[in-house]
Design an enzyme around this catalytic site. Structure first.
Site, PDB file in Angstrom:
ATOM      1  N   GLY A  79      63.628  21.485 -27.424  1.00 18.18           N
ATOM      2  CA  GLY A  79      63.623  20.163 -28.054  1.00 18.18           C
ATOM      3  C   GLY A  79      64.449  19.081 -27.376  1.00 18.18           C
ATOM      4  O   GLY A  79      64.505  18.971 -26.151  1.00 18.18           O
ATOM      5  N   ILE A  80      65.083  18.280 -28.201  1.00 13.92           N
ATOM      6  CA  ILE A  80      65.829  17.104 -27.738  1.00 13.92           C
ATOM      7  C   ILE A  80      66.987  17.522 -26.826  1.00 13.92           C
ATOM      8  O   ILE A  80      67.227  16.909 -25.789  1.00 13.92           O
ATOM      9  CB  ILE A  80      66.374  16.308 -28.950  1.00 13.92           C
ATOM     10  CG1 ILE A  80      65.219  15.853 -29.863  1.00 13.92           C
ATOM     11  CG2 ILE A  80      67.185  15.098 -28.482  1.00 13.92           C
ATOM     12  CD1 ILE A  80      65.663  15.342 -31.235  1.00 13.92           C
ATOM     13  N   GLY A  81      67.706  18.569 -27.203  1.00  9.66           N
ATOM     14  CA  GLY A  81      68.867  19.036 -26.434  1.00  9.66           C
ATOM     15  C   GLY A  81      68.482  19.406 -25.016  1.00  9.66           C
ATOM     16  O   GLY A  81      69.163  19.019 -24.049  1.00  9.66           O
ATOM     17  N   TYR A 140      68.852  19.458 -46.289  1.00  2.14           N
ATOM     18  CA  TYR A 140      68.905  18.965 -44.907  1.00  2.14           C
ATOM     19  C   TYR A 140      69.443  17.524 -44.875  1.00  2.14           C
ATOM     20  O   TYR A 140      70.359  17.204 -44.115  1.00  2.14           O
ATOM     21  CB  TYR A 140      67.511  19.028 -44.274  1.00  2.14           C
ATOM     22  CG  TYR A 140      67.449  18.444 -42.883  1.00  2.14           C
ATOM     23  CD1 TYR A 140      67.983  19.129 -41.801  1.00  2.14           C
ATOM     24  CD2 TYR A 140      66.874  17.189 -42.651  1.00  2.14           C
ATOM     25  CE1 TYR A 140      67.936  18.588 -40.516  1.00  2.14           C
ATOM     26  CE2 TYR A 140      66.820  16.640 -41.382  1.00  2.14           C
ATOM     27  CZ  TYR A 140      67.352  17.345 -40.319  1.00  2.14           C
ATOM     28  OH  TYR A 140      67.313  16.805 -39.056  1.00  2.14           O
ATOM     29  N   CYS A 168      70.594  23.638 -26.494  1.00  6.85           N
ATOM     30  CA  CYS A 168      69.750  23.188 -25.382  1.00  6.85           C
ATOM     31  C   CYS A 168      68.589  24.125 -25.039  1.00  6.85           C
ATOM     32  O   CYS A 168      67.966  23.966 -23.996  1.00  6.85           O
ATOM     33  CB  CYS A 168      70.592  22.988 -24.122  1.00  6.85           C
ATOM     34  SG  CYS A 168      71.759  21.638 -24.276  1.00  6.85           S
TER      35      CYS A 168
HETATM   36  P1  NAD Z   1      64.854  22.280 -32.063  1.00  5.63           P
HETATM   37  O1  NAD Z   1      64.694  23.287 -33.125  1.00  5.63           O
HETATM   38  O2  NAD Z   1      63.951  22.337 -30.876  1.00  5.63           O
HETATM   39  O3  NAD Z   1      66.362  22.245 -31.523  1.00  5.63           O
HETATM   40  C1  NAD Z   1      67.488  22.620 -32.260  1.00  5.63           C
HETATM   41  C2  NAD Z   1      68.325  23.532 -31.398  1.00  5.63           C
HETATM   42  O4  NAD Z   1      69.536  23.893 -32.069  1.00  5.63           O
HETATM   43  C3  NAD Z   1      67.579  24.836 -31.084  1.00  5.63           C
HETATM   44  O5  NAD Z   1      67.603  25.047 -29.698  1.00  5.63           O
HETATM   45  C4  NAD Z   1      68.386  25.878 -31.834  1.00  5.63           C
HETATM   46  O6  NAD Z   1      68.363  27.145 -31.213  1.00  5.63           O
HETATM   47  C5  NAD Z   1      69.763  25.253 -31.818  1.00  5.63           C
HETATM   48  N1  NAD Z   1      70.690  25.868 -32.777  1.00  5.63           N
HETATM   49  C6  NAD Z   1      70.483  26.190 -34.077  1.00  5.63           C
HETATM   50  N2  NAD Z   1      71.568  26.793 -34.596  1.00  5.63           N
HETATM   51  C7  NAD Z   1      72.491  26.847 -33.602  1.00  5.63           C
HETATM   52  C8  NAD Z   1      73.824  27.347 -33.509  1.00  5.63           C
HETATM   53  N3  NAD Z   1      74.427  27.952 -34.550  1.00  5.63           N
HETATM   54  N4  NAD Z   1      74.486  27.209 -32.331  1.00  5.63           N
HETATM   55  C9  NAD Z   1      73.899  26.623 -31.269  1.00  5.63           C
HETATM   56  N5  NAD Z   1      72.636  26.155 -31.298  1.00  5.63           N
HETATM   57  C10 NAD Z   1      71.947  26.267 -32.444  1.00  5.63           C
HETATM   58  O7  NAD Z   1      64.697  20.867 -32.792  1.00  5.63           O
HETATM   59  P2  NAD Z   1      65.110  19.373 -32.324  1.00  5.63           P
HETATM   60  O8  NAD Z   1      64.148  18.494 -33.014  1.00  5.63           O
HETATM   61  O9  NAD Z   1      65.262  19.272 -30.864  1.00  5.63           O
HETATM   62  O10 NAD Z   1      66.529  19.211 -33.042  1.00  5.63           O
HETATM   63  C11 NAD Z   1      67.692  18.714 -32.404  1.00  5.63           C
HETATM   64  C12 NAD Z   1      68.506  17.880 -33.378  1.00  5.63           C
HETATM   65  O11 NAD Z   1      67.751  16.731 -33.746  1.00  5.63           O
HETATM   66  C13 NAD Z   1      68.871  18.589 -34.690  1.00  5.63           C
HETATM   67  O12 NAD Z   1      70.205  18.312 -35.020  1.00  5.63           O
HETATM   68  C14 NAD Z   1      67.915  17.970 -35.698  1.00  5.63           C
HETATM   69  O13 NAD Z   1      68.466  17.994 -36.994  1.00  5.63           O
HETATM   70  C15 NAD Z   1      67.802  16.562 -35.156  1.00  5.63           C
HETATM   71  N6  NAD Z   1      66.601  15.831 -35.590  1.00  5.63           N
HETATM   72  C16 NAD Z   1      65.354  16.364 -35.446  1.00  5.63           C
HETATM   73  C17 NAD Z   1      64.253  15.655 -35.896  1.00  5.63           C
HETATM   74  C18 NAD Z   1      62.854  16.212 -35.794  1.00  5.63           C
HETATM   75  O14 NAD Z   1      61.967  15.707 -36.480  1.00  5.63           O
HETATM   76  N7  NAD Z   1      62.587  17.188 -34.958  1.00  5.63           N
HETATM   77  C19 NAD Z   1      64.424  14.400 -36.481  1.00  5.63           C
HETATM   78  C20 NAD Z   1      65.710  13.862 -36.586  1.00  5.63           C
HETATM   79  C21 NAD Z   1      66.788  14.592 -36.139  1.00  5.63           C
END
Ligand code: NAD
Length: 313
Positions: free
Chosen positions: A13-15, A153, A10
């Site tokens: 991003g999305i979280g 990925y 969290c």
């Molecule tokens: P983001 O990088 O902003 O968020 C990912 C979060 O996961 C970061 O806050 C990071 O610190 C955290 N994280 C990584 N390793 C971790 C660990 N070991 N323990 C706890 N937290 C950890 O990117 P996002 O786009 O918000 O990604 C969120 C989810 O959405 C991911 O699972 C990603 O694969 C998925 N997703 C993203 C996209 C995109 O284009 N951005 C598309 C489809 C799916």
């Protein structure tokens, strides 16, 4: 009664958006435990959480790659109760596989796959005992359709899809629901983090031709896809919140109606040739026309393919 929701990843991003939206729910349906690996990064979340902080939203440390960290976080929660688990933490990886170390590839699986599995294992016994619960995992359209230079990925998201699809059958017996959210490209730090890593790499082990395809064909095309088809983290968070609020949630939800037809190619032709050739043509043959073709896809699909995608109200 308020539902206890635990969200991983969290700090951005999305979280981050999802945790805040749930905490701000007008009907106060949720108490959110918003977790992150490194609490030094909590400022952005605290700011976004505003009045909900320490009311309907609490922040906890949680590294999905560590048994101890997961146990500690759960022990800090009231009755260790999790009604809704959101596996959102994830990392990306792009590039020719020849230049990626086995260790780097394993790290992607450690987070995206085993990290989510660790979380599910930790909350499952209680959910089964209570005969209620919802496990929501942030997958991707790349969990359904492989994309060039995203090999590992995509594989990690495919792995999660197979895991959840298998588990969903058993858990139906225990009234525990399993859902996969499948966004297309989302404009978060995700793409930027990938670009930074790619910028640093000399691509050891990869031949000149492959590196050229990656840098001169894939990277601009990928950027184009993010700009033409990309959603905001807020849109994906809203769609996810809708799924969390459902009484009978489905297994799969794509969030981007513009991307649905690209995934549908796979189901239109079981041999796989249609999707492989279409993606090949999009990448290598439309070259300068890429921009045009992406806009064409956008135009053709905006009205016809909405069915099946969650649209935030
Ligand atoms: P983001 O990088 O902003 O968020 C990912 C979060 O996961 C970061 O806050 C990071 O610190 C955290 N994280 C990584 N390793 C971790 C660990 N070991 N323990 C706890 N937290 C950890 O990117 P996002 O786009 O918000 O990604 C969120 C989810 O959405 C991911 O699972 C990603 O694969 C998925 N997703 C993203 C996209 C995109 O284009 N951005 C598309 C489809 C799916």
């Amino acid at each position: 009664e308020q539902k206890a929701v635990l969200v991983t990843g969290c700090s951005s991003g999305i979280g981050l958006r999802l945790a805040v939206l749930l905490a701000q729910d007008a009907k106060k349906r949720y108490h959110v435990t918003a977790t992150m690996r490194d609490l030094r990064k909590k400022d952005k979340l605290e700011q976004a959480a505003g009045y909900t902080l320490n009311k309907t939203l609490s922040i906890q440390r949680l590294d999905v790659c560590s048994d101890e960290s997961v146990a500690e976080c759960l022990n800090n929660m009231k009755d260790r109760r999790v009604d809704v688990l959101v596996n959102n933490a994830g990392v990306g990886q792009i590039g020719p596989i020849e230049s990626l170390s086995m260790q780097d590839m394993q790290k992607v699986f450690e987070t995206n796959f085993f990290g989510a599995v660790r979380m599910i294992k930790a909350v499952l016994p209680d959910m089964k005992k209570r005969k209620s619960g919802h496990i929501v995992t942030m997958s991707s359209v790349m969990g359904l359709q492989g994309i060039v230079f995203n090999d590992v990925y995509a594989a990690s998201k495919f792995a999660m899809e197979g895991f959840c699809e298998s588990l969903a059958v058993q858990l139906l017996k225990f009234n525990v629901n399993v859902s996969l959210i499948e966004p297309g490209p989302v404009n978060t730090e995700f793409e930027m983090k990938l670009m930074e890593e790619v910028g640093k790499s000399q691509f050891p082990g990869a031949d000149v031709e492959t590196v050229r395809y990656f840098k001169e064909v894939y990277l601009p095309a990928s950027h184009e896809i993010f700009t033409t088809l990309g959603q905001s983290p807020d849109t994906v968070a809203k769609a996810t919140m809708q799924v969390i609020g459902m009484r009978l949630p489905r297994l799969r939800y794509q969030t981007n109606p513009l991307y649905t037809p690209l995934v549908a190619l796979k189901y239109a032709d079981e041999s796989g040739s249609l999707s492989v050739r279409t993606f090949y043509n999009l990448l290598f043959n439309f070259g300068p026309l890429f921009h045009l073709s992406m806009n064409l896809i956008k135009c053709i699909t905006c009205n016809c393919f909405r069915r099946g995608a969650v649209s935030p109200s």
